[in-house]
Write a protein that holds these residues in place. Structure first.
Motif, PDB file in Angstrom:
ATOM      1  N   GLU A   1       6.156  15.268  -0.049  1.00 58.56           N
ATOM      2  CA  GLU A   1       6.532  13.705  -2.145  1.00 58.56           C
ATOM      3  C   GLU A   1       5.729  12.548  -1.891  1.00 58.56           C
ATOM      4  O   GLU A   1       5.483  11.789  -1.039  1.00 58.56           O
ATOM      5  CB  GLU A   1       7.787  14.318  -1.923  1.00 58.56           C
ATOM      6  N   GLN A   2       5.083  12.031  -2.314  1.00 56.95           N
ATOM      7  CA  GLN A   2       4.006  11.480  -2.440  1.00 56.95           C
ATOM      8  C   GLN A   2       4.708   9.874  -3.617  1.00 56.95           C
ATOM      9  O   GLN A   2       5.494  10.887  -4.475  1.00 56.95           O
ATOM     10  CB  GLN A   2       2.958  11.640  -3.477  1.00 56.95           C
ATOM     11  N   LEU A   3       5.077   9.198  -3.068  1.00 57.70           N
ATOM     12  CA  LEU A   3       5.896   8.688  -4.374  1.00 57.70           C
ATOM     13  C   LEU A   3       5.514   6.927  -4.602  1.00 57.70           C
ATOM     14  O   LEU A   3       4.065   7.053  -3.923  1.00 57.70           O
ATOM     15  CB  LEU A   3       7.166   7.751  -2.734  1.00 57.70           C
ATOM     16  N   GLY A   4       5.808   6.345  -5.392  1.00 63.84           N
ATOM     17  CA  GLY A   4       5.028   5.127  -5.810  1.00 63.84           C
ATOM     18  C   GLY A   4       6.037   3.088  -5.942  1.00 63.84           C
ATOM     19  O   GLY A   4       6.665   3.886  -5.104  1.00 63.84           O
ATOM     20  N   PHE A   5       5.050   2.438  -5.772  1.00 62.08           N
ATOM     21  CA  PHE A   5       6.323   1.665  -5.930  1.00 62.08           C
ATOM     22  C   PHE A   5       7.294   1.552  -6.560  1.00 62.08           C
ATOM     23  O   PHE A   5       7.098   1.312  -7.840  1.00 62.08           O
ATOM     24  CB  PHE A   5       5.214   0.070  -5.906  1.00 62.08           C
ATOM     25  N   ASN A   6       8.640   0.508  -5.768  1.00 64.25           N
ATOM     26  CA  ASN A   6       9.091   0.367  -6.944  1.00 64.25           C
ATOM     27  C   ASN A   6      10.452   1.446  -7.859  1.00 64.25           C
ATOM     28  O   ASN A   6      11.549   1.136  -8.368  1.00 64.25           O
ATOM     29  CB  ASN A   6       8.796  -1.265  -8.745  1.00 64.25           C
ATOM     30  N   LYS A   7      10.704   2.797  -6.613  1.00 67.83           N
ATOM     31  CA  LYS A   7      11.340   3.765  -7.194  1.00 67.83           C
ATOM     32  C   LYS A   7      11.978   4.778  -6.242  1.00 67.83           C
ATOM     33  O   LYS A   7      11.402   4.758  -4.735  1.00 67.83           O
ATOM     34  CB  LYS A   7       9.790   4.542  -8.218  1.00 67.83           C
ATOM     35  N   TYR A   8      13.192   4.388  -6.527  1.00 71.85           N
ATOM     36  CA  TYR A   8      13.974   4.919  -5.448  1.00 71.85           C
ATOM     37  C   TYR A   8      14.003   6.326  -4.683  1.00 71.85           C
ATOM     38  O   TYR A   8      13.763   7.295  -5.766  1.00 71.85           O
ATOM     39  CB  TYR A   8      15.265   4.594  -5.976  1.00 71.85           C
ATOM     40  N   PHE A   9      13.533   6.250  -4.195  1.00 69.61           N
ATOM     41  CA  PHE A   9      13.624   7.579  -3.052  1.00 69.61           C
ATOM     42  C   PHE A   9      14.985   7.882  -1.967  1.00 69.61           C
ATOM     43  O   PHE A   9      15.246   6.820  -1.757  1.00 69.61           O
ATOM     44  CB  PHE A   9      12.395   7.726  -2.304  1.00 69.61           C
ATOM     45  N   LYS A  10      15.382   9.249  -1.664  1.00 72.88           N
ATOM     46  CA  LYS A  10      16.177   9.317  -1.271  1.00 72.88           C
ATOM     47  C   LYS A  10      16.258  10.139   0.418  1.00 72.88           C
ATOM     48  O   LYS A  10      15.126  11.127   0.063  1.00 72.88           O
ATOM     49  CB  LYS A  10      16.898  10.010  -1.594  1.00 72.88           C
ATOM     50  N   ASN A  11      16.097  10.213   1.124  1.00 74.32           N
ATOM     51  CA  ASN A  11      16.361  10.630   2.779  1.00 74.32           C
ATOM     52  C   ASN A  11      17.831  10.553   3.158  1.00 74.32           C
ATOM     53  O   ASN A  11      18.606  10.099   2.773  1.00 74.32           O
ATOM     54  CB  ASN A  11      15.306  10.580   3.466  1.00 74.32           C
ATOM     55  N   ARG A  12      17.354  11.146   4.571  1.00 72.70           N
ATOM     56  CA  ARG A  12      19.357  11.485   5.709  1.00 72.70           C
ATOM     57  C   ARG A  12      19.351   9.745   5.901  1.00 72.70           C
ATOM     58  O   ARG A  12      20.463  10.107   6.216  1.00 72.70           O
ATOM     59  CB  ARG A  12      19.023  11.971   6.622  1.00 72.70           C
ATOM     60  N   TYR A  13      18.243   8.767   5.499  1.00 75.84           N
ATOM     61  CA  TYR A  13      18.947   7.448   6.030  1.00 75.84           C
ATOM     62  C   TYR A  13      19.538   6.796   5.254  1.00 75.84           C
ATOM     63  O   TYR A  13      20.448   6.050   5.298  1.00 75.84           O
ATOM     64  CB  TYR A  13      17.763   6.683   7.299  1.00 75.84           C
ATOM     65  N   GLY A  14      19.401   7.126   3.758  1.00 67.65           N
ATOM     66  CA  GLY A  14      19.767   6.329   2.882  1.00 67.65           C
ATOM     67  C   GLY A  14      18.912   6.817   1.200  1.00 67.65           C
ATOM     68  O   GLY A  14      18.252   7.315   1.600  1.00 67.65           O
ATOM     69  N   THR A  15      19.169   5.584   0.771  1.00 70.48           N
ATOM     70  CA  THR A  15      18.325   5.548  -1.015  1.00 70.48           C
ATOM     71  C   THR A  15      17.155   4.164  -0.291  1.00 70.48           C
ATOM     72  O   THR A  15      18.082   3.166  -0.333  1.00 70.48           O
ATOM     73  CB  THR A  15      18.951   5.728  -1.735  1.00 70.48           C
ATOM     74  N   PHE A  16      16.700   4.607  -0.869  1.00 71.13           N
ATOM     75  CA  PHE A  16      15.603   2.910  -0.753  1.00 71.13           C
ATOM     76  C   PHE A  16      14.620   3.166  -2.342  1.00 71.13           C
ATOM     77  O   PHE A  16      14.688   4.240  -2.682  1.00 71.13           O
ATOM     78  CB  PHE A  16      14.741   3.071   0.102  1.00 71.13           C
ATOM     79  N   ARG A  17      13.309   1.616  -2.210  1.00 74.95           N
ATOM     80  CA  ARG A  17      12.331   1.474  -2.812  1.00 74.95           C
ATOM     81  C   ARG A  17      11.360   0.445  -2.191  1.00 74.95           C
ATOM     82  O   ARG A  17      12.152   0.083  -1.363  1.00 74.95           O
ATOM     83  CB  ARG A  17      12.900   1.374  -4.561  1.00 74.95           C
ATOM     84  N   LEU A  18      10.546   0.718  -2.460  1.00 74.41           N
ATOM     85  CA  LEU A  18       8.806   0.154  -2.026  1.00 74.41           C
ATOM     86  C   LEU A  18       8.758  -1.062  -3.589  1.00 74.41           C
ATOM     87  O   LEU A  18       8.573  -0.879  -4.461  1.00 74.41           O
ATOM     88  CB  LEU A  18       8.540   0.707  -1.369  1.00 74.41           C
ATOM     89  N   ILE A  19       8.969  -2.617  -2.504  1.00 75.95           N
ATOM     90  CA  ILE A  19       8.691  -3.584  -3.364  1.00 75.95           C
ATOM     91  C   ILE A  19       7.652  -4.393  -3.291  1.00 75.95           C
ATOM     92  O   ILE A  19       7.315  -4.273  -2.745  1.00 75.95           O
ATOM     93  CB  ILE A  19      10.142  -4.522  -4.222  1.00 75.95           C
ATOM     94  N   ARG A  20       6.536  -4.319  -4.443  1.00 79.61           N
ATOM     95  CA  ARG A  20       5.087  -4.874  -3.958  1.00 79.61           C
ATOM     96  C   ARG A  20       5.218  -5.969  -3.859  1.00 79.61           C
ATOM     97  O   ARG A  20       5.272  -6.928  -4.590  1.00 79.61           O
ATOM     98  CB  ARG A  20       3.904  -4.225  -4.985  1.00 79.61           C
ATOM     99  N   ASN A  21       4.703  -6.347  -2.876  1.00 81.95           N
ATOM    100  CA  ASN A  21       4.346  -8.134  -2.224  1.00 81.95           C
ATOM    101  C   ASN A  21       2.900  -7.851  -2.406  1.00 81.95           C
ATOM    102  O   ASN A  21       1.612  -8.094  -2.291  1.00 81.95           O
ATOM    103  CB  ASN A  21       4.130  -8.376  -0.282  1.00 81.95           C
ATOM    104  N   PRO A  22       2.391  -8.568  -3.298  1.00 80.22           N
ATOM    105  CA  PRO A  22       0.779  -8.552  -3.902  1.00 80.22           C
ATOM    106  C   PRO A  22      -0.066  -9.765  -3.788  1.00 80.22           C
ATOM    107  O   PRO A  22      -1.101  -9.717  -3.251  1.00 80.22           O
ATOM    108  CB  PRO A  22       1.176  -9.293  -5.759  1.00 80.22           C
ATOM    109  N   LEU A  23       0.808 -10.573  -2.329  1.00 79.62           N
ATOM    110  CA  LEU A  23      -0.467 -11.718  -1.274  1.00 79.62           C
ATOM    111  C   LEU A  23      -1.290 -10.678  -0.411  1.00 79.62           C
ATOM    112  O   LEU A  23      -1.911 -11.651   0.554  1.00 79.62           O
ATOM    113  CB  LEU A  23       0.480 -13.085  -1.217  1.00 79.62           C
TER     114      LEU A  23
END
Length: 803
Positions: free
Chosen positions: A166-188
């Motif tokens: 599964e391909q994912l994108g920034f600022n969107k929550y994804f879930k796996n066996r460790y929990g629910t997460f999302r990646l927040i982009r650092n533009p710098l």
């Protein structure tokens, strides 16, 4: 002869001492290419280590630890009770700074549970706060278990997690066996390909950081400490140290606030209890006062005492009046005073007016009668008698009045005494009442005093809490280090050079220390004082007999030198017999015997070689001559004509050989026969030089048996073959003269790259005398390594420059 031999030995020892440093130089200079190659390899390894090892950075902050300034006296019981009176101990504070509990606060504030890494081709780099994204955990399945997320970017906006499809994108929550997460982009920051996010529970992360933190006093006895941390990211190290110093200050302030809060809570609780107790004892005191008519005990008690005093005074006055009345009565009843000239005393303080009037009239009648008598009126005059009657009547009236007055006084005294007894009873009862009153009053006062103390302490504690400050001050904040402390480039390079030098040195010196065989002439000379007659180099010829009229090889010349040196051992005699032996087989006895005999024959001496190594004869085979009858045939009596047994060596003048013959089963016993002496007697008559090639003296006794027939012994030592411990056997033969005139010949000395002499001799074989000019060169086959060493050998460079 002995003196000449001693001079040779002394000269050899002196020359050996003079050449020691030079020998060592030439001995080890040949290994320079090995050292160069080893150092180059070590530097290459150091370059790879420095290139691909993860650098370690260190940062340090300085913190001032201040003792808590106590307010009030040191005897404050509340400070003792709540632990604020403890002394300042810098070691205790250092342990607090290194504690996992304090580090856990740092971990949580800096979000150090998550570590970010970018994966390279060889090493993985910590990108703390410098990565292209931050992980935002919405829900963690298990906060006490560590896990790793492998993030692989497909392009600038999409990625996969843990190799999932599964391909994912920034600022969107994804879930796996460790929990629910999302990646927040650092533009710098730019995006690479592979990243790793590691999660550690707070306690585990705190334990890791706490184990690497170092807290040390900056100055002994002072309250300033240095806080240091080493890590793979300098920004992370600086943030941890700075946050730790801030949290320590907050911790000390919170600890003091917690103490103040506990103190205020305790005071509030005590004041509530004391308020109730105070109300209770106050009500008890009021109720007791009302029930016992107690207003002011001291005033009341004073009033009772005053009443008793006044009663006593009144009783005394009444008694005085009674006494006065009794006096007047006794005076009136006294017949002497019936018609006395002295008037009745006045009332003497009696306040009764009737009595006073009666006494006054009584005294007037007494005065009147006296006047009548003084007027010469006879006592029986009716006027006098009437006056007497009046006086008597007055007297009775006074007495009756006195009786009434006394009765009145006694009644008054009884009334006063009754009232006095009542006051006395009240005063005595007041004492018991006052005791209970005082006890109740004391309880009220104590409760009130304690309540007031608690109220005052509460206000002081509230003021102290409002003015609490941290017990620490940041003197110098931790900086972001720009240069790693590990690996230290200069130290690694120096260490690699040392290792590059040390490894071959250990190998070379170790191999030499473990080498228990003869390598140099010095190895022989340091064990035995037996003279060294000469050295024979390694011959590359396939022939045993290498000495003839036309040969000018180095080995042939070395045999000629041995021939010259023999004159110092044998002397100037024209005929002599030499015994050639060694410690064990394989050291080149037959080779030495053959060529020494050849150089003697070239000198015009009729020379014969005796093949007395009956067990393993090699002389004839070395000369390419067929075996036939020989020594054993003569000794056992099968052939009595020695001239028939002696054979001439082909193509060599004056050189003969007497072969061994058949090998007998008992060689040692055979040599003890009388025919052996007969053999040597004939040989010494017929030949100038007799060379006896015998069996190794270290293995059998043949050489010692034949030693009585010879003039001198040539003891053969082979380089790299003879053991050093066997040289002691040579020394024993030499010092105890078990063999005649022992001299040592070192055989198979190899010319090694880097040595200035042929082997380790002192006679100038080799480069020093122009090898190509004086001798016929023997060109040995060179392998690849030897050819490489020859090209890299500095001595070759010096030789080219010299030529």
């Amino acid at each position: 002869m002995e003196e000449q031999q001693s001079n040779i030995i002394t000269e050899a020892k002196s020359e050996l001492s003079n050449l020691t440093i030079r020998d060592l130089f030439y001995k080890y200079i040949r290994f320079i290419p090995v050292f160069v190659f080893s150092v180059a390899l070590a530097l290459f390894g150091a370059y790879g280590y420095l290139r691909y090892t993860t650098p370690i950075y260190s940062t340090t902050g300085t913190l001032l630890l201040k003792a808590d300034q106590q307010q009030g006296g040191s005897s404050d019981k509340f400070e003792d009770l709540f632990g604020n009176s403890k002394g300042f101990n810098i070691q205790n504070e250092i342990e607090v700074l290194k504690s996992k509990a304090l580090m856990a606060r740092v971990v949580e504030k800096q979000n150090l549970q998550f570590n970010y890494y970018v994966k390279g081709k060889i090493k993985t780099i910590n990108i703390y706060k410098a990565g292209p994204f931050f992980l935002d955990p919405l829900v963690l399945t298990d906060t006490f278990s560590a896990f790793t997320l492998k993030i692989k970017f497909e392009d600038q906006n999409t990625f996969t997690v843990n190799d999932e499809s599964e391909q994912l994108g920034f600022n969107k929550y994804f879930k796996n066996r460790y929990g629910t997460f999302r990646l927040i982009r650092n533009p710098l920051a730019g995006i690479s390909k592979d990243y790793v996010v590691e999660y550690l529970p707070t306690n585990a992360a705190a334990r890791n950081f706490a184990s690497t933190i170092a807290v040390t006093p900056k100055i002994g006895g002072a309250g300033i400490v240095n806080i240091s941390l080493e890590g793979t990211n300098p920004n992370q190290c600086a943030d941890v140290v700075n946050q730790l110093m801030e949290d320590y200050g907050d911790y000390t302030k919170e600890l003091k606030n917690k103490t103040s809060d506990q103190m205020i809570a305790f005071i509030d609780n005590r004041m509530a209890v004391l308020g109730k107790e105070l109300d209770s004892v106050q009500n008890n005191l009021l109720r007791y006062s009302e029930q016992n008519n107690l207003i002011d005990i001291e005033t009341q008690q004073g009033a009772y005492l005053s009443n008793l005093s006044e009663s006593d005074k009144a009783i005394n006055e009444q008694l005085l009046q009674i006494n006065t009345a009794d006096f007047i009565e006794s005076y009136l009843r006294d017949k002497k005073n019936q018609f006395g000239t002295v008037p009745v005393p006045s009332t003497l303080g009696l306040s009764d007016e009737t009595l006073s009037g009666l006494i006054g009239n009584y005294n007037l009648q007494q005065i009147k009668r006296q006047e009548l008598l003084d007027g010469n009126v006879p006592p029986d005059n009716p006027l006098v008698l009437e006056t007497n009657g009046q006086i008597e009547k007055m007297k009775l009236s006074i007495l009756e009045s006195l009786t009434n007055l006394r009765r009145s006084f006694n009644k008054s005294i009884g009334s006063i005494r009754q009232n006095s007894n009542k006051d006395l009873g009240e005063m005595q009862a007041l004492r018991y009442k006052s005791k209970e009153y005082i006890e109740l009053k004391r309880q009220v006062d104590n409760k009130q005093l304690l309540f007031n103390v608690l109220q005052e302490k509460k206000e002081q504690t509230a003021i102290t809490r409002a003015s609490n400050i941290a017990n620490a001050q940041i003197v110098e904040a931790a900086y972001v280090a720009g240069t790693p402390i590990k690996p230290n480039r200069r130290s690694i390079q120096l260490m690699s050079i040392l290792i590059g030098l040390l490894i071959p040195a250990i190998f070379i010196f170790g191999s030499e220390m473990l080498n228990d065989k003869i390598t140099t002439r010095f190895d022989v000379e340091k064990i035995t004082t037996a003279p060294i007659l000469g050295e024979i180099g390694h011959s590359f010829s396939e022939k045993t007999l290498i000495v003839n009229k036309s040969t000018r090889s180095m080995v042939a010349e070395q045999f000629r030198i041995i021939r010259s040196n023999l004159q110092y051992v044998i002397g100037k005699t024209d005929r002599f017999t030499l015994l050639v032996t060694s410690s064990f087989s394989g050291e080149g006895k037959s080779f030495l015997s053959t060529n020494v005999a050849a150089v003697m024959a070239l000198a015009g001496k009729k020379t014969i070689i005796l093949e007395f190594d009956i067990r393993k004869p090699k002389v004839l085979s070395g000369l390419k001559m067929e075996k036939g009858p020989g020594i054993t045939n003569f000794i056992i009596g099968k052939n009595n004509d020695l001239s028939e047994l002696v054979r001439k060596v082909p193509d060599t003048e004056n050189l003969y050989v007497l072969g061994c013959g058949p090998v007998p089963p008992n060689p040692s016993e055979l040599l003890l026969g009388e025919r052996v002496e007969e053999l040597f007697s004939w040989l010494k008559r017929e030949f100038d030089v007799v060379i006896v090639d015998t069996a190794p003296v270290g293995m059998v006794s043949d050489a010692q048996t034949l030693s009585k027939f010879v003039d001198s012994t040539l003891y053969l030592v082979r380089q790299g073959h003879t053991f050093k411990k066997q040289i002691t056997l040579i020394d024993e033969f030499y010092t105890q003269k078990k063999l005649p005139k022992v001299s040592i010949v070192i055989n198979d000395v190899k010319l090694k790259t880097g040595y200035g002499y042929y082997g380790y001799g002192r006679y100038g074989y080799g480069y020093g005398y122009g090898y190509g000019s004086y001798y016929e060169e023997e060109t040995p086959p060179l392998n690849f390594f030897e050819r490489l060493l020859q090209k890299l050998n500095p001595m070759q460079w010096f030789k080219k420059r010299t030529n």
